[in-house]
Design a protein around this motif. Sequence first.
Motif, PDB file in Angstrom:
ATOM      1  N   LEU A  78     -21.435   4.058 -17.891  1.00  0.00           N
ATOM      2  CA  LEU A  78     -21.398   5.472 -17.554  1.00  0.00           C
ATOM      3  C   LEU A  78     -19.998   5.920 -17.138  1.00  0.00           C
ATOM      4  CD1 LEU A  78     -24.678   5.811 -15.435  1.00  0.00           C
ATOM      5  CD2 LEU A  78     -24.336   6.434 -17.828  1.00  0.00           C
ATOM      6  N   ARG A  79     -19.166   4.962 -16.750  1.00  0.00           N
ATOM      7  CA  ARG A  79     -17.847   5.316 -16.238  1.00  0.00           C
ATOM      8  C   ARG A  79     -16.863   5.518 -17.392  1.00  0.00           C
ATOM      9  NH1 ARG A  79     -19.245   1.331 -12.261  1.00  0.00           N
ATOM     10  NH2 ARG A  79     -18.001  -0.263 -13.315  1.00  0.00           N
ATOM     11  N   GLY A  80     -15.916   6.406 -17.156  1.00  0.00           N
ATOM     12  CA  GLY A  80     -14.929   6.688 -18.186  1.00  0.00           C
ATOM     13  C   GLY A  80     -13.690   7.310 -17.591  1.00  0.00           C
ATOM     14  N   HIS A  81     -12.837   7.855 -18.465  1.00  0.00           N
ATOM     15  CA  HIS A  81     -11.540   8.364 -18.051  1.00  0.00           C
ATOM     16  C   HIS A  81     -11.573   9.807 -17.588  1.00  0.00           C
ATOM     17  CE1 HIS A  81     -12.020   9.344 -22.330  1.00  0.00           C
ATOM     18  NE2 HIS A  81     -11.342  10.432 -22.032  1.00  0.00           N
ATOM     19  N   ALA A  82     -12.699  10.499 -17.742  1.00  0.00           N
ATOM     20  CA  ALA A  82     -12.792  11.916 -17.373  1.00  0.00           C
ATOM     21  C   ALA A  82     -13.413  12.053 -15.981  1.00  0.00           C
ATOM     22  CB  ALA A  82     -13.622  12.681 -18.402  1.00  0.00           C
ATOM     23  N   LEU A  83     -12.545  12.052 -14.954  1.00  0.00           N
ATOM     24  CA  LEU A  83     -13.003  12.173 -13.565  1.00  0.00           C
ATOM     25  C   LEU A  83     -14.054  11.128 -13.223  1.00  0.00           C
ATOM     26  CD1 LEU A  83     -13.225  16.077 -13.275  1.00  0.00           C
ATOM     27  CD2 LEU A  83     -11.361  14.584 -12.538  1.00  0.00           C
ATOM     28  N   GLY A  84     -13.877   9.922 -13.744  1.00  0.00           N
ATOM     29  CA  GLY A  84     -14.748   8.810 -13.408  1.00  0.00           C
ATOM     30  C   GLY A  84     -15.949   8.628 -14.298  1.00  0.00           C
ATOM     31  N   LEU A  85     -16.217   9.575 -15.199  1.00  0.00           N
ATOM     32  CA  LEU A  85     -17.367   9.485 -16.091  1.00  0.00           C
ATOM     33  C   LEU A  85     -16.912   9.637 -17.535  1.00  0.00           C
ATOM     34  CD1 LEU A  85     -20.012  11.725 -14.258  1.00  0.00           C
ATOM     35  CD2 LEU A  85     -19.920   9.231 -14.283  1.00  0.00           C
ATOM     36  N   LYS A  86     -17.772   9.166 -18.441  1.00  0.00           N
ATOM     37  CA  LYS A  86     -17.506   9.396 -19.855  1.00  0.00           C
ATOM     38  C   LYS A  86     -17.504  10.904 -20.139  1.00  0.00           C
ATOM     39  CE  LYS A  86     -19.286   5.130 -21.926  1.00  0.00           C
ATOM     40  NZ  LYS A  86     -18.013   4.779 -22.575  1.00  0.00           N
ATOM     41  N   PRO A  87     -16.629  11.382 -21.026  1.00  0.00           N
ATOM     42  CA  PRO A  87     -16.603  12.818 -21.351  1.00  0.00           C
ATOM     43  C   PRO A  87     -17.955  13.355 -21.795  1.00  0.00           C
ATOM     44  CG  PRO A  87     -14.675  11.721 -22.254  1.00  0.00           C
ATOM     45  CD  PRO A  87     -15.562  10.631 -21.710  1.00  0.00           C
ATOM     46  N   VAL A  88     -18.724  12.542 -22.530  1.00  0.00           N
ATOM     47  CA  VAL A  88     -20.014  13.025 -23.018  1.00  0.00           C
ATOM     48  C   VAL A  88     -20.948  13.361 -21.865  1.00  0.00           C
ATOM     49  CG1 VAL A  88     -21.041  10.712 -23.215  1.00  0.00           C
ATOM     50  CG2 VAL A  88     -21.865  12.575 -24.676  1.00  0.00           C
ATOM     51  N   LEU A  89     -20.826  12.653 -20.738  1.00  0.00           N
ATOM     52  CA  LEU A  89     -21.666  12.961 -19.584  1.00  0.00           C
ATOM     53  C   LEU A  89     -21.303  14.317 -18.988  1.00  0.00           C
ATOM     54  CD1 LEU A  89     -21.864   9.460 -17.878  1.00  0.00           C
ATOM     55  CD2 LEU A  89     -23.768  10.759 -18.830  1.00  0.00           C
TER      56      LEU A  89
ATOM     57  N   LEU B   1     -31.762  24.868 -27.464  1.00  0.00           N
ATOM     58  CA  LEU B   1     -30.695  24.059 -28.051  1.00  0.00           C
ATOM     59  C   LEU B   1     -30.018  23.118 -27.062  1.00  0.00           C
ATOM     60  CD1 LEU B   1     -31.209  25.911 -30.469  1.00  0.00           C
ATOM     61  CD2 LEU B   1     -28.758  25.807 -30.919  1.00  0.00           C
ATOM     62  N   VAL B   2     -30.040  23.456 -25.778  1.00  0.00           N
ATOM     63  CA  VAL B   2     -29.495  22.511 -24.806  1.00  0.00           C
ATOM     64  C   VAL B   2     -30.289  21.212 -24.840  1.00  0.00           C
ATOM     65  CG1 VAL B   2     -29.267  22.043 -22.328  1.00  0.00           C
ATOM     66  CG2 VAL B   2     -28.403  24.178 -23.278  1.00  0.00           C
ATOM     67  N   TRP B   3     -31.609  21.313 -24.959  1.00  0.00           N
ATOM     68  CA  TRP B   3     -32.441  20.100 -25.024  1.00  0.00           C
ATOM     69  C   TRP B   3     -32.210  19.343 -26.318  1.00  0.00           C
ATOM     70  CZ3 TRP B   3     -34.107  18.368 -20.701  1.00  0.00           C
ATOM     71  CH2 TRP B   3     -34.414  19.246 -19.655  1.00  0.00           C
ATOM     72  N   VAL B   4     -31.952  20.062 -27.400  1.00  0.00           N
ATOM     73  CA  VAL B   4     -31.625  19.395 -28.663  1.00  0.00           C
ATOM     74  C   VAL B   4     -30.357  18.562 -28.495  1.00  0.00           C
ATOM     75  CG1 VAL B   4     -30.934  19.739 -31.061  1.00  0.00           C
ATOM     76  CG2 VAL B   4     -32.743  21.150 -30.090  1.00  0.00           C
ATOM     77  N   LEU B   5     -29.316  19.169 -27.957  1.00  0.00           N
ATOM     78  CA  LEU B   5     -28.033  18.470 -27.802  1.00  0.00           C
ATOM     79  C   LEU B   5     -28.121  17.321 -26.808  1.00  0.00           C
ATOM     80  CD1 LEU B   5     -25.632  21.538 -27.875  1.00  0.00           C
ATOM     81  CD2 LEU B   5     -25.605  19.629 -29.485  1.00  0.00           C
ATOM     82  N   LEU B   6     -28.842  17.514 -25.711  1.00  0.00           N
ATOM     83  CA  LEU B   6     -28.974  16.438 -24.733  1.00  0.00           C
ATOM     84  C   LEU B   6     -29.691  15.229 -25.325  1.00  0.00           C
ATOM     85  CD1 LEU B   6     -29.827  18.323 -21.406  1.00  0.00           C
ATOM     86  CD2 LEU B   6     -27.625  17.404 -22.163  1.00  0.00           C
ATOM     87  N   GLY B   7     -30.575  15.479 -26.275  1.00  0.00           N
ATOM     88  CA  GLY B   7     -31.259  14.370 -26.930  1.00  0.00           C
ATOM     89  C   GLY B   7     -30.425  13.680 -27.990  1.00  0.00           C
ATOM     90  N   GLU B   8     -29.279  14.301 -28.376  1.00  0.00           N
ATOM     91  CA  GLU B   8     -28.478  13.769 -29.474  1.00  0.00           C
ATOM     92  C   GLU B   8     -27.178  13.085 -29.051  1.00  0.00           C
ATOM     93  OE1 GLU B   8     -29.517  16.896 -33.092  1.00  0.00           O
ATOM     94  OE2 GLU B   8     -27.835  17.319 -31.762  1.00  0.00           O
ATOM     95  N   ILE B   9     -26.566  13.539 -27.972  1.00  0.00           N
ATOM     96  CA  ILE B   9     -25.160  13.202 -27.751  1.00  0.00           C
ATOM     97  C   ILE B   9     -24.918  11.872 -27.047  1.00  0.00           C
ATOM     98  CG2 ILE B   9     -24.469  15.618 -27.744  1.00  0.00           C
ATOM     99  CD1 ILE B   9     -24.373  15.564 -24.722  1.00  0.00           C
ATOM    100  N   PHE B  10     -25.950  11.309 -26.380  1.00  0.00           N
ATOM    101  CA  PHE B  10     -25.717  10.095 -25.603  1.00  0.00           C
ATOM    102  C   PHE B  10     -25.943   8.839 -26.433  1.00  0.00           C
ATOM    103  CE2 PHE B  10     -27.163  13.207 -22.349  1.00  0.00           C
ATOM    104  CZ  PHE B  10     -25.958  13.316 -21.663  1.00  0.00           C
ATOM    105  N   PRO B  11     -25.125   7.787 -26.214  1.00  0.00           N
ATOM    106  CA  PRO B  11     -25.342   6.501 -26.896  1.00  0.00           C
ATOM    107  C   PRO B  11     -26.707   5.926 -26.535  1.00  0.00           C
ATOM    108  CG  PRO B  11     -23.179   6.562 -25.849  1.00  0.00           C
ATOM    109  CD  PRO B  11     -23.922   7.764 -25.367  1.00  0.00           C
ATOM    110  N   PRO B  12     -27.313   5.106 -27.413  1.00  0.00           N
ATOM    111  CA  PRO B  12     -28.683   4.622 -27.190  1.00  0.00           C
ATOM    112  C   PRO B  12     -28.898   3.936 -25.852  1.00  0.00           C
ATOM    113  CG  PRO B  12     -27.970   4.113 -29.423  1.00  0.00           C
ATOM    114  CD  PRO B  12     -26.776   4.662 -28.716  1.00  0.00           C
TER     115      PRO B  12
END
Length: 485
Positions: free
Chosen positions: A261-272, A395-406
């Motif tokens: 879950l951690r990344g370079h964007a303020l401690g989290l992955k940008p997708v989060l 559409l927010v629910w559509v995108l939230l179901g699509e953008i995260f890694p498995p």
Amino acid sequence: MQEPQEHAAAPAAPKASHGKVIGLAVAGAVGGFLFGFDSSVVNGAVDAIQGSFSLSHAVTGFAVAVALLGCAVGSWLAGAVGDRFGRIPAMKLGALLFLASAIGTGFSVGLWDLILWRLVGGLGIGLASVIAPAYISEISPRQMRGRLASLQQLAITSGIFAALLSDALLANGAGGATHTLWWGVDAWRWMFIAGAVPAVVYGWIAFVLPESPRFLVLRGNDEGARNVFRSIAPDDDIDREIRDIRKAIEEDRLSERRGALRGHALGLKPVLWVGIALSVFQQFVGINVIFYYSTTLWKSVGFREEDSLTISVATSITNILVTLIAIALVDRVGRRPILLVGSVGMAVSLGTMALAFSTARLVNGEPALTGAWGPVALVAANVFVVCFGASWGPLVWVLLGEIFPPSIRARGLGIAAAAQWIANFLITVSFPPMAAWSLPLTYGMYAAFAALSFFFVLTKVPETNGMSLEQAETLFVRPGKAAAD
């Protein structure tokens, strides 16, 4: 038992499989129905609760909104529950918690009793709000995924409609929400008890649904995943689907499980952060003000208080109809264009409401609109509902179901949904004092967030239409960063 017949009639397989996928998606979306029902059932009981327990306006507002805190906690925990035990066990737990809440709230004997059961229900709804879109996205073919993921919002809007309709029927049947209806129990209590029906239905559905194939692969059960794919997509290259899922999981496991879950964007992955921002914008435009506090709005434009529930029911029907439009367009037009048009429509309609209420005068301490401004505000409010229901709602629910890694999908959805519930809580709690201070500034603030949502989508949200889940997630990784992450 019917496999020989399916092989014998190969040309009919796509229709049969699509029908089964649609059925599974509809069943999974019942969690969204609970979401919508719980969100709006309190609408018809607010005044009755305040009178029955002698509450102040501030405490009443907290009692209305406290379930949203439970929803935030439930959605936060949903990722861990979904990843550890599976999507189906999480559904069962959500149904059980909501059933307990419906009965407990209906028979509450005091304020803290009421708050406790509202929190319990919030935990269940939080679980359902995360697991439903995750499950739907993971069992849907890519060419149908947008439409099927939109079923989550359709289920939410249907739950809102069912709650408002049942509130109106129960209150009218008893002659008022505070009046006794059946077996010596007040009508407002029956409004909550009625939630036991969808909770039982959701629990039963969870016992007959197959587990998500992606979760099965995540747990090393490739054969189980193969069996699910054979039943829902027999014409697809099942071995390739399994390989793609396993490859995505293995790539993500190169980093530590929790560190993923951690990344370079303020401690989290940008997708989060993208998921969190989508969730917050969806709530900060103020949509739930229409469904939680509609009585004040309709009274301001000249309607009698006894007509407010009927108007709210009509508004919820409009919400359902425009959600159907979004479902029809999402896989043809794409996600970004619909979101952008919706942002513009919401900003203009909310700005119009702010302008209308700037002309209001106080009558007995309440704002009242005169002349043409009353109908203008009423039309603007319904245009706002249309624009939201046809765009940011589903559409927010559509995108939230699509953008995260498995391997972080359930937890990513949990974080985004928790942000959504917290944002919902802040809007719900803040509206009464803000409205008392200045309705024009309140609606002006919502209009500003709608305008900001346009620029956020324009600059930060790529198009995911027509992509597999594994392809969609790569859009949120900066070139040169994939290896590092």
